[in-house]
Design a protein around this motif. Sequence first.
Motif, PDB file in Angstrom:
ATOM      1  N   LYS A  23       0.835  -1.203   0.000  1.00  0.00           N
ATOM      2  CA  LYS A  23       0.000   0.000   0.000  1.00  0.00           C
ATOM      3  C   LYS A  23       0.871   1.255   0.000  1.00  0.00           C
ATOM      4  O   LYS A  23       0.417   2.324   0.374  1.00  0.00           O
ATOM      5  N   GLY A  24       2.129   1.092  -0.385  1.00  0.00           N
ATOM      6  CA  GLY A  24       3.054   2.210  -0.370  1.00  0.00           C
ATOM      7  C   GLY A  24       3.660   2.371   1.005  1.00  0.00           C
ATOM      8  O   GLY A  24       3.378   1.609   1.923  1.00  0.00           O
ATOM      9  N   PRO A  25       4.513   3.376   1.156  1.00  0.00           N
ATOM     10  CA  PRO A  25       5.136   3.616   2.462  1.00  0.00           C
ATOM     11  C   PRO A  25       4.065   3.889   3.522  1.00  0.00           C
ATOM     12  O   PRO A  25       3.056   4.539   3.245  1.00  0.00           O
ATOM     13  N   ILE A  26       4.291   3.394   4.724  1.00  0.00           N
ATOM     14  CA  ILE A  26       3.343   3.543   5.832  1.00  0.00           C
ATOM     15  C   ILE A  26       3.899   4.580   6.804  1.00  0.00           C
ATOM     16  O   ILE A  26       5.054   4.476   7.238  1.00  0.00           O
ATOM     17  N   SER A  27       3.091   5.559   7.143  1.00  0.00           N
ATOM     18  CA  SER A  27       3.559   6.598   8.067  1.00  0.00           C
ATOM     19  C   SER A  27       3.553   6.077   9.496  1.00  0.00           C
ATOM     20  O   SER A  27       2.731   5.231   9.867  1.00  0.00           O
ATOM     21  N   LEU A  28       4.466   6.615  10.281  1.00  0.00           N
ATOM     22  CA  LEU A  28       4.506   6.248  11.699  1.00  0.00           C
ATOM     23  C   LEU A  28       3.234   6.722  12.404  1.00  0.00           C
ATOM     24  O   LEU A  28       2.786   6.090  13.361  1.00  0.00           O
ATOM     25  N   ALA A  29       2.651   7.811  11.906  1.00  0.00           N
ATOM     26  CA  ALA A  29       1.395   8.301  12.495  1.00  0.00           C
ATOM     27  C   ALA A  29       0.288   7.265  12.334  1.00  0.00           C
ATOM     28  O   ALA A  29      -0.508   7.050  13.253  1.00  0.00           O
ATOM     29  N   ASP A  30       0.233   6.602  11.175  1.00  0.00           N
ATOM     30  CA  ASP A  30      -0.774   5.559  10.959  1.00  0.00           C
ATOM     31  C   ASP A  30      -0.541   4.369  11.883  1.00  0.00           C
ATOM     32  O   ASP A  30      -1.472   3.829  12.473  1.00  0.00           O
ATOM     33  N   ILE A  31       0.726   3.958  12.011  1.00  0.00           N
ATOM     34  CA  ILE A  31       1.050   2.849  12.916  1.00  0.00           C
ATOM     35  C   ILE A  31       0.694   3.238  14.338  1.00  0.00           C
ATOM     36  O   ILE A  31       0.100   2.458  15.081  1.00  0.00           O
ATOM     37  N   SER A  57      13.260   4.105   4.802  1.00  0.00           N
ATOM     38  CA  SER A  57      12.384   5.266   4.885  1.00  0.00           C
ATOM     39  C   SER A  57      12.238   5.891   3.504  1.00  0.00           C
ATOM     40  O   SER A  57      13.153   5.858   2.693  1.00  0.00           O
ATOM     41  N   VAL A  58      11.048   6.432   3.274  1.00  0.00           N
ATOM     42  CA  VAL A  58      10.747   7.126   2.027  1.00  0.00           C
ATOM     43  C   VAL A  58      10.352   8.538   2.427  1.00  0.00           C
ATOM     44  O   VAL A  58       9.407   8.735   3.190  1.00  0.00           O
ATOM     45  N   ARG A  59      11.084   9.519   1.922  1.00  0.00           N
ATOM     46  CA  ARG A  59      10.821  10.914   2.298  1.00  0.00           C
ATOM     47  C   ARG A  59       9.815  11.561   1.372  1.00  0.00           C
ATOM     48  O   ARG A  59       9.533  11.066   0.293  1.00  0.00           O
ATOM     49  N   GLY A  60       9.319  12.685   1.850  1.00  0.00           N
ATOM     50  CA  GLY A  60       8.434  13.493   1.013  1.00  0.00           C
ATOM     51  C   GLY A  60       6.968  13.179   1.227  1.00  0.00           C
ATOM     52  O   GLY A  60       6.614  12.336   2.054  1.00  0.00           O
ATOM     53  N   PRO A  61       6.116  13.867   0.456  1.00  0.00           N
ATOM     54  CA  PRO A  61       4.670  13.632   0.567  1.00  0.00           C
ATOM     55  C   PRO A  61       4.365  12.166   0.259  1.00  0.00           C
ATOM     56  O   PRO A  61       4.888  11.593  -0.690  1.00  0.00           O
ATOM     57  N   GLY A  62       3.553  11.576   1.085  1.00  0.00           N
ATOM     58  CA  GLY A  62       3.231  10.164   0.909  1.00  0.00           C
ATOM     59  C   GLY A  62       4.342   9.256   1.389  1.00  0.00           C
ATOM     60  O   GLY A  62       4.326   8.053   1.126  1.00  0.00           O
ATOM     61  N   GLY A  63       5.307   9.835   2.085  1.00  0.00           N
ATOM     62  CA  GLY A  63       6.438   9.056   2.588  1.00  0.00           C
ATOM     63  C   GLY A  63       6.083   8.252   3.817  1.00  0.00           C
ATOM     64  O   GLY A  63       4.960   8.290   4.318  1.00  0.00           O
ATOM     65  N   GLY A  64       7.040   7.544   4.287  1.00  0.00           N
ATOM     66  CA  GLY A  64       6.860   6.703   5.463  1.00  0.00           C
ATOM     67  C   GLY A  64       7.912   5.612   5.463  1.00  0.00           C
ATOM     68  O   GLY A  64       9.036   5.826   5.012  1.00  0.00           O
ATOM     69  N   TYR A  65       7.525   4.450   5.931  1.00  0.00           N
ATOM     70  CA  TYR A  65       8.462   3.333   6.023  1.00  0.00           C
ATOM     71  C   TYR A  65       7.908   2.117   5.305  1.00  0.00           C
ATOM     72  O   TYR A  65       6.699   1.957   5.172  1.00  0.00           O
ATOM     73  N   GLN A  66       8.833   1.281   4.869  1.00  0.00           N
ATOM     74  CA  GLN A  66       8.467   0.000   4.290  1.00  0.00           C
ATOM     75  C   GLN A  66       9.532  -1.014   4.696  1.00  0.00           C
ATOM     76  O   GLN A  66      10.634  -0.646   5.103  1.00  0.00           O
ATOM     77  N   LEU A  67       9.178  -2.277   4.612  1.00  0.00           N
ATOM     78  CA  LEU A  67      10.135  -3.330   4.924  1.00  0.00           C
ATOM     79  C   LEU A  67      11.284  -3.263   3.932  1.00  0.00           C
ATOM     80  O   LEU A  67      11.069  -3.009   2.744  1.00  0.00           O
ATOM     81  N   ASN A  68      12.478  -3.504   4.414  1.00  0.00           N
ATOM     82  CA  ASN A  68      13.657  -3.443   3.560  1.00  0.00           C
ATOM     83  C   ASN A  68      13.951  -4.792   2.901  1.00  0.00           C
ATOM     84  O   ASN A  68      14.755  -4.853   1.976  1.00  0.00           O
ATOM     85  N   ARG A  69      13.329  -5.843   3.400  1.00  0.00           N
ATOM     86  CA  ARG A  69      13.471  -7.189   2.845  1.00  0.00           C
ATOM     87  C   ARG A  69      12.096  -7.840   2.828  1.00  0.00           C
ATOM     88  O   ARG A  69      11.188  -7.386   3.521  1.00  0.00           O
ATOM     89  N   PRO A  70      11.931  -8.906   2.090  1.00  0.00           N
ATOM     90  CA  PRO A  70      10.646  -9.614   2.122  1.00  0.00           C
ATOM     91  C   PRO A  70      10.302 -10.063   3.539  1.00  0.00           C
ATOM     92  O   PRO A  70      11.193 -10.437   4.317  1.00  0.00           O
ATOM     93  N   LYS A  71       9.023 -10.018   3.873  1.00  0.00           N
ATOM     94  CA  LYS A  71       8.585 -10.368   5.226  1.00  0.00           C
ATOM     95  C   LYS A  71       8.925 -11.805   5.597  1.00  0.00           C
ATOM     96  O   LYS A  71       9.078 -12.126   6.766  1.00  0.00           O
TER      97      LYS A  71
END
Length: 161
Positions: A23-31, A57-71
Amino acid sequence: MRLTTKGRYAVTAMLDLALHEGKGPISLADISERQGISLSYLEQLFAKLRRNQLVASVRGPGGGYQLNRPKAEIDVAEVIDAVNENVDATGCNRRGDCQSGEVCLTHHLWCDLSDQIHTFLSGITLADLVERKDVKEVSSRQDSRQTEKMIASDIRVANGL
């Protein structure tokens, strides 16, 4: 055994990322909102998770975090280790000074238990947890509540409240 909130929250946050992968990068605020973990605490945890290359981490609008490797390649023990947490059943933190500066009778028993717990958690990946029915049910409930809050907020804004 000392698994504090740091380790529990790190695993919870990483599982949240795994559940929302794609679903794209997930913000820490959402978590933070879904899991009830303070944003500032998540920021501290994610700094460690990023340093240990578990998240990107992905910066900018719509940024957030994503896993760096497959789950399927990230196990629970690795997440706990990344935030400098340990699962230690000894009373001496494995120092061996449990009884007046010397090893106590049960020191090695508790060390073995700690090793067993670590091995157990090493055998469970984020992918394993994502596939669990109970995890899916809780995640669905959390997502529904978050959606309801967003809709209610949009209605208040639209009505000028």
